[in-house]
Design an enzyme around this catalytic site. Structure first.
Site, PDB file in Angstrom:
ATOM      1  N   GLY A  13       0.798  -1.225   0.000  1.00 30.77           N
ATOM      2  CA  GLY A  13       0.000   0.000   0.000  1.00 30.77           C
ATOM      3  C   GLY A  13       0.829   1.272   0.000  1.00 30.77           C
ATOM      4  O   GLY A  13       0.433   2.281  -0.600  1.00 30.77           O
ATOM      5  N   ASN A  14       2.000   1.238   0.656  1.00 31.89           N
ATOM      6  CA  ASN A  14       2.804   2.462   0.748  1.00 31.89           C
ATOM      7  C   ASN A  14       3.448   2.854  -0.586  1.00 31.89           C
ATOM      8  O   ASN A  14       3.965   3.945  -0.728  1.00 31.89           O
ATOM      9  CB  ASN A  14       3.868   2.322   1.851  1.00 31.89           C
ATOM     10  CG  ASN A  14       4.890   1.256   1.534  1.00 31.89           C
ATOM     11  OD1 ASN A  14       4.603   0.283   0.849  1.00 31.89           O
ATOM     12  ND2 ASN A  14       6.094   1.430   2.025  1.00 31.89           N
ATOM     13  N   LYS A 129     -13.237 -10.463   4.140  1.00 31.24           N
ATOM     14  CA  LYS A 129     -12.665  -9.162   3.732  1.00 31.24           C
ATOM     15  C   LYS A 129     -13.738  -8.086   3.616  1.00 31.24           C
ATOM     16  O   LYS A 129     -14.601  -8.153   2.747  1.00 31.24           O
ATOM     17  CB  LYS A 129     -11.987  -9.305   2.360  1.00 31.24           C
ATOM     18  CG  LYS A 129     -10.693 -10.079   2.402  1.00 31.24           C
ATOM     19  CD  LYS A 129      -9.506  -9.126   2.440  1.00 31.24           C
ATOM     20  CE  LYS A 129      -8.211  -9.926   2.481  1.00 31.24           C
ATOM     21  NZ  LYS A 129      -7.061  -9.088   2.812  1.00 31.24           N
ATOM     22  N   LYS A 213      -2.900 -10.231  -2.151  1.00 30.99           N
ATOM     23  CA  LYS A 213      -1.879  -9.944  -3.161  1.00 30.99           C
ATOM     24  C   LYS A 213      -0.538 -10.640  -2.867  1.00 30.99           C
ATOM     25  O   LYS A 213       0.213 -10.943  -3.797  1.00 30.99           O
ATOM     26  CB  LYS A 213      -1.680  -8.440  -3.350  1.00 30.99           C
ATOM     27  CG  LYS A 213      -0.958  -7.734  -2.221  1.00 30.99           C
ATOM     28  CD  LYS A 213       0.415  -7.249  -2.645  1.00 30.99           C
ATOM     29  CE  LYS A 213       1.245  -6.610  -1.582  1.00 30.99           C
ATOM     30  NZ  LYS A 213       0.933  -6.592  -0.199  1.00 30.99           N
ATOM     31  N   LYS A 275       2.303 -12.262   4.316  1.00 31.81           N
ATOM     32  CA  LYS A 275       3.604 -12.106   3.658  1.00 31.81           C
ATOM     33  C   LYS A 275       4.526 -13.264   4.012  1.00 31.81           C
ATOM     34  O   LYS A 275       5.179 -13.841   3.147  1.00 31.81           O
ATOM     35  CB  LYS A 275       4.265 -10.785   4.057  1.00 31.81           C
ATOM     36  CG  LYS A 275       3.482  -9.576   3.608  1.00 31.81           C
ATOM     37  CD  LYS A 275       4.212  -8.288   3.887  1.00 31.81           C
ATOM     38  CE  LYS A 275       3.241  -7.140   3.935  1.00 31.81           C
ATOM     39  NZ  LYS A 275       2.312  -7.077   2.808  1.00 31.81           N
TER      40      LYS A 275
HETATM   41  P1  ADP Z   1       1.241  -3.894   2.646  1.00 27.98           P
HETATM   42  O1  ADP Z   1       0.364  -2.774   2.228  1.00 27.98           O
HETATM   43  O2  ADP Z   1       2.669  -3.727   2.183  1.00 27.98           O
HETATM   44  O3  ADP Z   1       0.687  -5.242   2.380  1.00 27.98           O
HETATM   45  P2  ADP Z   1       0.605  -4.262   5.483  1.00 27.98           P
HETATM   46  O4  ADP Z   1       0.252  -3.091   6.304  1.00 27.98           O
HETATM   47  O5  ADP Z   1      -0.481  -5.196   5.054  1.00 27.98           O
HETATM   48  O6  ADP Z   1       1.419  -3.700   4.240  1.00 27.98           O
HETATM   49  O7  ADP Z   1       1.699  -5.141   6.246  1.00 27.98           O
HETATM   50  C1  ADP Z   1       2.941  -4.584   6.683  1.00 27.98           C
HETATM   51  C2  ADP Z   1       2.866  -4.170   8.150  1.00 27.98           C
HETATM   52  O8  ADP Z   1       2.810  -5.304   8.997  1.00 27.98           O
HETATM   53  C3  ADP Z   1       4.053  -3.430   8.669  1.00 27.98           C
HETATM   54  O9  ADP Z   1       4.026  -2.067   8.327  1.00 27.98           O
HETATM   55  C4  ADP Z   1       3.957  -3.655  10.187  1.00 27.98           C
HETATM   56  O10 ADP Z   1       3.311  -2.550  10.798  1.00 27.98           O
HETATM   57  C5  ADP Z   1       3.046  -4.865  10.320  1.00 27.98           C
HETATM   58  N1  ADP Z   1       3.565  -5.994  11.103  1.00 27.98           N
HETATM   59  C6  ADP Z   1       2.773  -6.821  11.823  1.00 27.98           C
HETATM   60  N2  ADP Z   1       3.475  -7.789  12.411  1.00 27.98           N
HETATM   61  C7  ADP Z   1       4.769  -7.575  12.068  1.00 27.98           C
HETATM   62  C8  ADP Z   1       6.004  -8.259  12.369  1.00 27.98           C
HETATM   63  N3  ADP Z   1       6.027  -9.352  13.154  1.00 27.98           N
HETATM   64  N4  ADP Z   1       7.154  -7.777  11.843  1.00 27.98           N
HETATM   65  C9  ADP Z   1       7.144  -6.674  11.054  1.00 27.98           C
HETATM   66  N5  ADP Z   1       6.016  -5.986  10.735  1.00 27.98           N
HETATM   67  C10 ADP Z   1       4.841  -6.423  11.226  1.00 27.98           C
HETATM   68 MG    MG Z   2      -1.184  -6.035   3.185  1.00 28.04          MG
END
Ligand code: ADP
Ligand code: MG
Length: 314
Positions: A13-14, A129, A213, A275
């Site tokens: 998203g970023n 969702k 995704k 992820k």
């Molecule tokens: P994207 O839009 O890239 O899919 P998300 O917000 O869905 O991003 O997922 C990334 C986020 O997950 C990070 O910014 C962080 O705040 C969060 N997060 C949750 N658990 C963890 C973890 N164990 N280690 C690192 N980040 C984590």
């Molecule tokens: Mg995400």
């Protein structure tokens, strides 16, 4: 890392932001680490999320807005297709511009991509969702009765439609993507996890659902026989005890450790968990395949082994 790797990059998203203006500005920055990888000689295939974008399109073209604007309601799979076009438009131009500014002439294209799911996927029995607008209980019950949507109360903010999140099985346009990659095109594909479809005879039927995704990107990487899956997000590394005083950032994660940490609940569902799960799926699909989770800003250093979390089957 060998000279020329095939890399599937999944953008979070970023990388795109929340409005057309913001997206147009952000993609300029997003293009740089992507083109760094291409300049280093790698074959890059791009995937991306679409949460805010498809939400925006869906909201603008849903019942309440549509009735006043006299616009037909846009079905959710069509909203997904629109989001792929809208995001691809900005991304492909930003990458093209960055390539040209470095004297590299490479064609860049977005493929409207459908991802096949199993209509017997257990996710269809339990939609999770949330999408679209918030409604009052009364409105929600009316919509449920009229349209058969599943709607739930969303943490005190009102009622919202929920759709299933099935697993990706195959990429309908995979041969197109392979052919383009083979001929040196930079391809943007499986946007938003792909438009979910089920196959019925010769037809692919779009269904209201959201494919994660990160899972779709892992599936794509597997299908393309990629060497690397790079998931670019908002953090440099994956952590255990995330958000706690004893947080520990990880440089490498074996499959055994990853399973153990998942079991212990270290990764938040809906953000880091998919992820890590996607990284595991790709890393265990064939010896030598590696997944890297790092931030957009650190992509180049990550691929050089200087930061990020690598998930690999040792
Ligand atoms: P994207 O839009 O890239 O899919 P998300 O917000 O869905 O991003 O997922 C990334 C986020 O997950 C990070 O910014 C962080 O705040 C969060 N997060 C949750 N658990 C963890 C973890 N164990 N280690 C690192 N980040 C984590
Ligand atoms: Mg995400």
């Amino acid at each position: 890392m060998k000279l020329k790797d095939k890399i599937v990059v999944a953008l979070g998203g970023n990388a795109l932001g929340n409005s057309p203006e913001e997206q147009l500005e952000l993609v300029k920055h997003t293009a740089k680490p992507i083109v760094d990888l291409i300049e280093a000689g790698h074959e890059v295939i791009l995937a991306h999320g679409n949460g805010p974008q498809v939400g925006m399109i869906n909201l603008a073209m849903s019942t309440s807005a549509a009735s006043s604007a006299n616009t037909p309601e846009m079905p959710f799979p069509e909203c997904g297709a629109m989001s792929q076009g809208y995001i691809g438009f900005h991304l492909q131009n930003a990458i093209r511009e960055e390539l040209l500014s470095r004297g590299m002439e490479m064609p860049v294209a977005t493929v409207i991509t459908q991802v096949i799911v199993d209509k017997e996927d257990p996710a269809f029995k339990k939609p999770t969702k949330p999408i679209g607008a918030f409604y009052s209980e009364e409105e929600a019950k009316k919509i449920m009765a009229e349209k058969g949507h599943t709607m739930v109360e969303d943490s005190g903010r009102g009622w919202r439609r929920v759709v299933p999140s099935p697993q990706p099985i195959d990429v309908a346009e995979k041969e197109t993507v392979k052919a383009l990659v083979k001929h040196g095109h930079v391809v943007i594909t499986v946007g938003g996890g792909g438009i979910p479809v089920v196959a019925e005879g010769h037809r692919l039927i779009g269904i209201p659902a959201v494919i994660d995704k990160d899972f779709a990107s892992a599936k794509l990487a597997e299908i393309l026989d990629a060497d690397y899956l790079i998931i670019l997000t908002a953090v440099d590394k994956v952590a255990i005890n995330y958000g706690k005083p004893d947080v520990k950032w990880l440089s490498e994660l074996s499959l055994e450790e990853a399973f153990k940490y998942i079991e212990e609940g270290h990764f938040a569902p809906g953000s880091m968990l998919p992820k890590v799960q996607a990284a595991i799926k790709f890393a265990e699909s064939k010896k030598g395949r590696k997944a890297l989770i790092t931030s957009l800003e650190k992509a180049k250093e990550g691929i050089e082994g200087l930061t990020g979390t690598v998930i690999v089957d040792r």
